[in-house]
Design a protein around this motif. Structure first.
Motif, PDB file in Angstrom:
ATOM      1  N   LYS A 198     -66.294 -32.963   6.038  1.00 47.73           N
ATOM      2  CA  LYS A 198     -64.957 -32.997   6.604  1.00 47.73           C
ATOM      3  C   LYS A 198     -63.963 -32.465   5.580  1.00 47.73           C
ATOM      4  O   LYS A 198     -64.145 -32.611   4.372  1.00 47.73           O
ATOM      5  CB  LYS A 198     -64.587 -34.415   7.025  1.00 47.73           C
ATOM      6  N   THR A 199     -62.913 -31.861   6.064  1.00 45.66           N
ATOM      7  CA  THR A 199     -61.920 -31.267   5.186  1.00 45.66           C
ATOM      8  C   THR A 199     -61.383 -32.278   4.178  1.00 45.66           C
ATOM      9  O   THR A 199     -61.153 -31.950   3.001  1.00 45.66           O
ATOM     10  CB  THR A 199     -60.773 -30.678   6.021  1.00 45.66           C
ATOM     11  N   THR A 200     -61.198 -33.514   4.610  1.00 44.90           N
ATOM     12  CA  THR A 200     -60.624 -34.540   3.735  1.00 44.90           C
ATOM     13  C   THR A 200     -61.613 -35.071   2.704  1.00 44.90           C
ATOM     14  O   THR A 200     -61.228 -35.820   1.807  1.00 44.90           O
ATOM     15  CB  THR A 200     -60.093 -35.714   4.572  1.00 44.90           C
ATOM     16  N   GLN A 201     -62.897 -34.685   2.820  1.00 41.30           N
ATOM     17  CA  GLN A 201     -63.907 -35.130   1.861  1.00 41.30           C
ATOM     18  C   GLN A 201     -64.053 -34.180   0.678  1.00 41.30           C
ATOM     19  O   GLN A 201     -64.782 -34.480  -0.267  1.00 41.30           O
ATOM     20  CB  GLN A 201     -65.271 -35.277   2.561  1.00 41.30           C
ATOM     21  N   ILE A 202     -63.366 -33.059   0.710  1.00 37.64           N
ATOM     22  CA  ILE A 202     -63.467 -32.066  -0.361  1.00 37.64           C
ATOM     23  C   ILE A 202     -62.458 -32.426  -1.445  1.00 37.64           C
ATOM     24  O   ILE A 202     -61.254 -32.538  -1.189  1.00 37.64           O
ATOM     25  CB  ILE A 202     -63.199 -30.652   0.190  1.00 37.64           C
ATOM     26  N   ALA A 203     -62.936 -32.622  -2.656  1.00 40.24           N
ATOM     27  CA  ALA A 203     -62.075 -33.060  -3.759  1.00 40.24           C
ATOM     28  C   ALA A 203     -61.055 -31.985  -4.123  1.00 40.24           C
ATOM     29  O   ALA A 203     -61.398 -30.807  -4.245  1.00 40.24           O
ATOM     30  CB  ALA A 203     -62.911 -33.406  -4.973  1.00 40.24           C
ATOM     31  N   ILE A 204     -59.794 -32.408  -4.294  1.00 40.40           N
ATOM     32  CA  ILE A 204     -58.752 -31.467  -4.700  1.00 40.40           C
ATOM     33  C   ILE A 204     -58.037 -31.921  -5.975  1.00 40.40           C
ATOM     34  O   ILE A 204     -57.219 -31.169  -6.531  1.00 40.40           O
ATOM     35  CB  ILE A 204     -57.720 -31.230  -3.579  1.00 40.40           C
ATOM     36  N   GLY A 205     -58.318 -33.138  -6.437  1.00 41.69           N
ATOM     37  CA  GLY A 205     -57.833 -33.573  -7.742  1.00 41.69           C
ATOM     38  C   GLY A 205     -56.338 -33.495  -7.951  1.00 41.69           C
ATOM     39  O   GLY A 205     -55.882 -33.024  -8.994  1.00 41.69           O
ATOM     40  N   GLY A 206     -55.550 -33.908  -6.972  1.00 41.41           N
ATOM     41  CA  GLY A 206     -54.099 -33.905  -7.132  1.00 41.41           C
ATOM     42  C   GLY A 206     -53.477 -32.531  -7.201  1.00 41.41           C
ATOM     43  O   GLY A 206     -52.421 -32.339  -7.832  1.00 41.41           O
ATOM     44  N   ALA A 207     -54.092 -31.556  -6.555  1.00 43.83           N
ATOM     45  CA  ALA A 207     -53.617 -30.168  -6.613  1.00 43.83           C
ATOM     46  C   ALA A 207     -52.225 -30.027  -6.009  1.00 43.83           C
ATOM     47  O   ALA A 207     -51.848 -30.736  -5.070  1.00 43.83           O
ATOM     48  CB  ALA A 207     -54.595 -29.256  -5.881  1.00 43.83           C
ATOM     49  N   ARG A 208     -51.480 -29.073  -6.548  1.00 41.67           N
ATOM     50  CA  ARG A 208     -50.153 -28.759  -6.047  1.00 41.67           C
ATOM     51  C   ARG A 208     -50.109 -27.276  -5.675  1.00 41.67           C
ATOM     52  O   ARG A 208     -50.949 -26.474  -6.091  1.00 41.67           O
ATOM     53  CB  ARG A 208     -49.093 -29.086  -7.109  1.00 41.67           C
ATOM     54  N   THR A 209     -49.108 -26.924  -4.895  1.00 41.07           N
ATOM     55  CA  THR A 209     -48.944 -25.534  -4.486  1.00 41.07           C
ATOM     56  C   THR A 209     -48.605 -24.660  -5.690  1.00 41.07           C
ATOM     57  O   THR A 209     -48.238 -25.158  -6.757  1.00 41.07           O
ATOM     58  CB  THR A 209     -47.843 -25.409  -3.424  1.00 41.07           C
ATOM     59  N   LEU A 210     -48.728 -23.354  -5.527  1.00 41.23           N
ATOM     60  CA  LEU A 210     -48.514 -22.423  -6.631  1.00 41.23           C
ATOM     61  C   LEU A 210     -47.031 -22.333  -7.009  1.00 41.23           C
ATOM     62  O   LEU A 210     -46.152 -22.508  -6.160  1.00 41.23           O
ATOM     63  CB  LEU A 210     -49.020 -21.036  -6.241  1.00 41.23           C
ATOM     64  N   PRO A 211     -46.754 -22.018  -8.269  1.00 42.58           N
ATOM     65  CA  PRO A 211     -45.369 -21.815  -8.692  1.00 42.58           C
ATOM     66  C   PRO A 211     -44.706 -20.643  -7.972  1.00 42.58           C
ATOM     67  O   PRO A 211     -45.369 -19.736  -7.449  1.00 42.58           O
ATOM     68  CB  PRO A 211     -45.494 -21.523 -10.194  1.00 42.58           C
ATOM     69  N   ARG A 212     -43.398 -20.642  -7.978  1.00 43.35           N
ATOM     70  CA  ARG A 212     -42.581 -19.660  -7.259  1.00 43.35           C
ATOM     71  C   ARG A 212     -42.969 -18.229  -7.590  1.00 43.35           C
ATOM     72  O   ARG A 212     -43.051 -17.371  -6.693  1.00 43.35           O
ATOM     73  CB  ARG A 212     -41.107 -19.908  -7.593  1.00 43.35           C
ATOM     74  N   ARG A 213     -43.196 -17.907  -8.866  1.00 37.94           N
ATOM     75  CA  ARG A 213     -43.437 -16.531  -9.273  1.00 37.94           C
ATOM     76  C   ARG A 213     -44.645 -15.921  -8.564  1.00 37.94           C
ATOM     77  O   ARG A 213     -44.714 -14.698  -8.374  1.00 37.94           O
ATOM     78  CB  ARG A 213     -43.598 -16.427 -10.780  1.00 37.94           C
ATOM     79  N   TYR A 214     -45.613 -16.742  -8.160  1.00 37.76           N
ATOM     80  CA  TYR A 214     -46.802 -16.213  -7.497  1.00 37.76           C
ATOM     81  C   TYR A 214     -46.497 -15.664  -6.101  1.00 37.76           C
ATOM     82  O   TYR A 214     -47.329 -14.966  -5.516  1.00 37.76           O
ATOM     83  CB  TYR A 214     -47.892 -17.278  -7.430  1.00 37.76           C
ATOM     84  N   TYR A 215     -45.322 -15.970  -5.582  1.00 36.04           N
ATOM     85  CA  TYR A 215     -44.944 -15.490  -4.261  1.00 36.04           C
ATOM     86  C   TYR A 215     -43.843 -14.430  -4.292  1.00 36.04           C
ATOM     87  O   TYR A 215     -43.600 -13.772  -3.271  1.00 36.04           O
ATOM     88  CB  TYR A 215     -44.474 -16.660  -3.393  1.00 36.04           C
ATOM     89  N   VAL A 216     -43.173 -14.264  -5.429  1.00 35.98           N
ATOM     90  CA  VAL A 216     -41.994 -13.404  -5.441  1.00 35.98           C
ATOM     91  C   VAL A 216     -42.019 -12.332  -6.524  1.00 35.98           C
ATOM     92  O   VAL A 216     -41.276 -11.353  -6.420  1.00 35.98           O
ATOM     93  CB  VAL A 216     -40.701 -14.242  -5.594  1.00 35.98           C
ATOM     94  N   ALA A 217     -42.826 -12.482  -7.557  1.00 32.51           N
ATOM     95  CA  ALA A 217     -42.746 -11.591  -8.713  1.00 32.51           C
ATOM     96  C   ALA A 217     -43.564 -10.318  -8.511  1.00 32.51           C
ATOM     97  O   ALA A 217     -44.776 -10.393  -8.259  1.00 32.51           O
ATOM     98  CB  ALA A 217     -43.212 -12.319  -9.969  1.00 32.51           C
ATOM     99  N   PRO A 218     -42.958  -9.140  -8.642  1.00 25.82           N
ATOM    100  CA  PRO A 218     -43.725  -7.883  -8.527  1.00 25.82           C
ATOM    101  C   PRO A 218     -44.857  -7.790  -9.543  1.00 25.82           C
ATOM    102  O   PRO A 218     -45.914  -7.227  -9.234  1.00 25.82           O
ATOM    103  CB  PRO A 218     -42.658  -6.810  -8.782  1.00 25.82           C
ATOM    104  N   GLU A 219     -44.666  -8.348 -10.738  1.00 33.23           N
ATOM    105  CA  GLU A 219     -45.726  -8.253 -11.746  1.00 33.23           C
ATOM    106  C   GLU A 219     -46.947  -9.086 -11.364  1.00 33.23           C
ATOM    107  O   GLU A 219     -48.074  -8.755 -11.750  1.00 33.23           O
ATOM    108  CB  GLU A 219     -45.200  -8.676 -13.129  1.00 33.23           C
ATOM    109  N   VAL A 220     -46.734 -10.161 -10.601  1.00 35.48           N
ATOM    110  CA  VAL A 220     -47.882 -10.941 -10.113  1.00 35.48           C
ATOM    111  C   VAL A 220     -48.664 -10.126  -9.093  1.00 35.48           C
ATOM    112  O   VAL A 220     -49.898 -10.043  -9.156  1.00 35.48           O
ATOM    113  CB  VAL A 220     -47.426 -12.283  -9.513  1.00 35.48           C
ATOM    114  N   LEU A 221     -47.970  -9.507  -8.155  1.00 34.37           N
ATOM    115  CA  LEU A 221     -48.665  -8.687  -7.162  1.00 34.37           C
ATOM    116  C   LEU A 221     -49.383  -7.525  -7.837  1.00 34.37           C
ATOM    117  O   LEU A 221     -50.520  -7.191  -7.460  1.00 34.37           O
ATOM    118  CB  LEU A 221     -47.682  -8.165  -6.123  1.00 34.37           C
TER     119      LEU A 221
END
Length: 416
Positions: A42-65
């Protein structure tokens, strides 16, 4: 294994010399054992260890892309479409991969080929039309350098006065190409991981769905104002399905997900179809024949798989849908979505493929809209990474694959 591997060993470029590889041995599905039963979590049985979403730069920075293009899209196998797009010798289509234009064709001998859309003389684009059919050659529109469909330079006007010039030194720059389950993949790396190794977890996994023999009923192109990663994260979870997709939630319980691939470049599993419904369609009824020889348990399931880095594969009892995603900018992604059916479905007016196509076109647009809203939000100076729910565990796995793939470039991006 793909139809191409069985009949046409791949052609590769090594120092501009074309060599033919022997077909690899037939591979068993990942983790295959005789009589083995696939295990699902089940999806809820997969360990994620307190994961958080990615920082802002990963969605907006041209150098990341830019780093993602170099470290991911220029190194991984990318789905570019279906083999039947180049069914006949001479047929071709173009595929844009970031700044690169790739020609995909079938040559006179029936062999699949892929080339950079670049003349060896002064670099001019050879083709402008997105699809078409070459007669017997490819000719540059600038100075008429001419190439055979197997990539050899066979004509170069006035080249006789160029000292030491030999046509054999100037074939088209080839790109690795592979067919798997009727899908075509290219790899722009000089020395990529062998497809049979990279795709080992998927070899044979979907054979019951008859994928090589299905026919495309329709393709819809979308231009989405959102980062490509938001779209993959969205596909990987149904935490959003209740509020965003009420019609979908009526047909399939948003909490029903179970997964057999839970980490790495390939993730996914199935969700169930509610009792009283047959498929995911506007009517809730089946819109075609079964796509393959499916076991009983697959008749009330839809399987969803992320195939990193640019393919989404959704397998229904009566049709298969696949997306390919192409980043255009940090906040823009071009998406192609196609629906595949058993050929007899398309030849029988009693079936209604549009019932499924319309359902997912509606659902796609709901997804694209909410992802565009997410893009606007993560661009804000107020955005900070938030905690993932356990129901978003496969989104976490996708993020981890992105970060892993960036390798040493990730450290540089986070220092800037």
């Amino acid at each position: 294994m793909g139809h191409y591997l069985r009949h046409h060993p791949p052609v590769i470029r090594i120092n501009t010399v074309f060599r033919r590889l022997e077909p690899p041995a037939i591979l068993q599905p990942y983790g295959y054992k005789e009589g083995m039963v696939t295990q699902f979590l089940k999806t809820t049985q997969i360990a994620i260890g307190g994961a958080r979403t990615l920082p802002r730069r990963y969605y907006v920075a041209p150098e990341v892309l830019a780093a993602e293009f170099e470290q991911i899209f220029m190194r991984r196998w990318l789905c570019v479409g279906r083999e039947d797009q180049v069914r006949e010798p001479g047929q071709y289509f173009l595929q844009q991969v970031g700044p690169e234009s790739i020609i995909v064709l079938r040559d006179k001998a029936g062999v699949l080929r892929a080339y950079y859309n670049v003349c060896r003389h002064r670099g001019t684009r050879l083709c402008e039309e997105h699809t078409g059919r070459f007669s017997e050659t490819i000719q540059c529109p600038y100075h008429a350098w001419t190439y055979s469909l197997d990539g050899r330079l066979i004509g170069a006007p006035s080249s006789g006065d160029i000292e030491g010039f030999s046509k054999s030194d100037y074939p088209l720059h080839s790109v690795w190409i592979q067919s798997w389950e009727g899908f075509l993949f290219v790899n722009l790396a000089e020395d990529p991981e062998a497809f049979s190794e990279a795709y080992q977890p998927l070899i044979g996994r979907f054979s019951r769905f008859n994928l090589p023999n299905l026919a495309v009923a329709r393709t819809i192109e979308y231009d989405v104002r959102a980062n490509w990663k938001l779209l993959f994260q969205n596909y990987s979870e149904c935490y959003h399905c209740g509020p965003v997709h009420p019609p979908l939630a009526k047909l399939t319980p948003p909490t029903s997900g179970e997964n057999d691939l839970i980490e790495g470049p390939f993730t996914g599993g199935f969700m169930v179809i509610n009792e009283g419904h047959q498929s995911l369609t506007m009517s809730g009824r089946s819109c075609g024949l079964m796509v393959g020889d499916l076991p009983e348990e697959d008749l009330n399931r839809v399987y969803y798989y992320v195939i990193f880095p640019n393919m989404l594969l959704s397998l229904h009892p009566d049709y298969v849908m696949f997306h390919t995603l192409w980043p255009e900018a940090p906040d823009r992604t071009r998406i192609s979505c196609s629906w595949l059916f058993h050929p007899d479905t398309l030849n029988n007016p009693e079936h209604n493929p549009e019932d499924g196509i319309q359902f997912w076109d509606m659902t796609n647009r709901q997804d694209w809209h909410i992802c565009e809203q997410s893009q606007l939000g993560v661009q804000s100076r107020a955005y900070r990474p938030g905690p993932y729910s356990k129901r978003e565990s496969l989104s976490v796995q996708f993020d981890r694959e992105v970060l892993k793939s960036l390798g040493s470039a990730r450290a540089q991006l986070e220092e800037d």
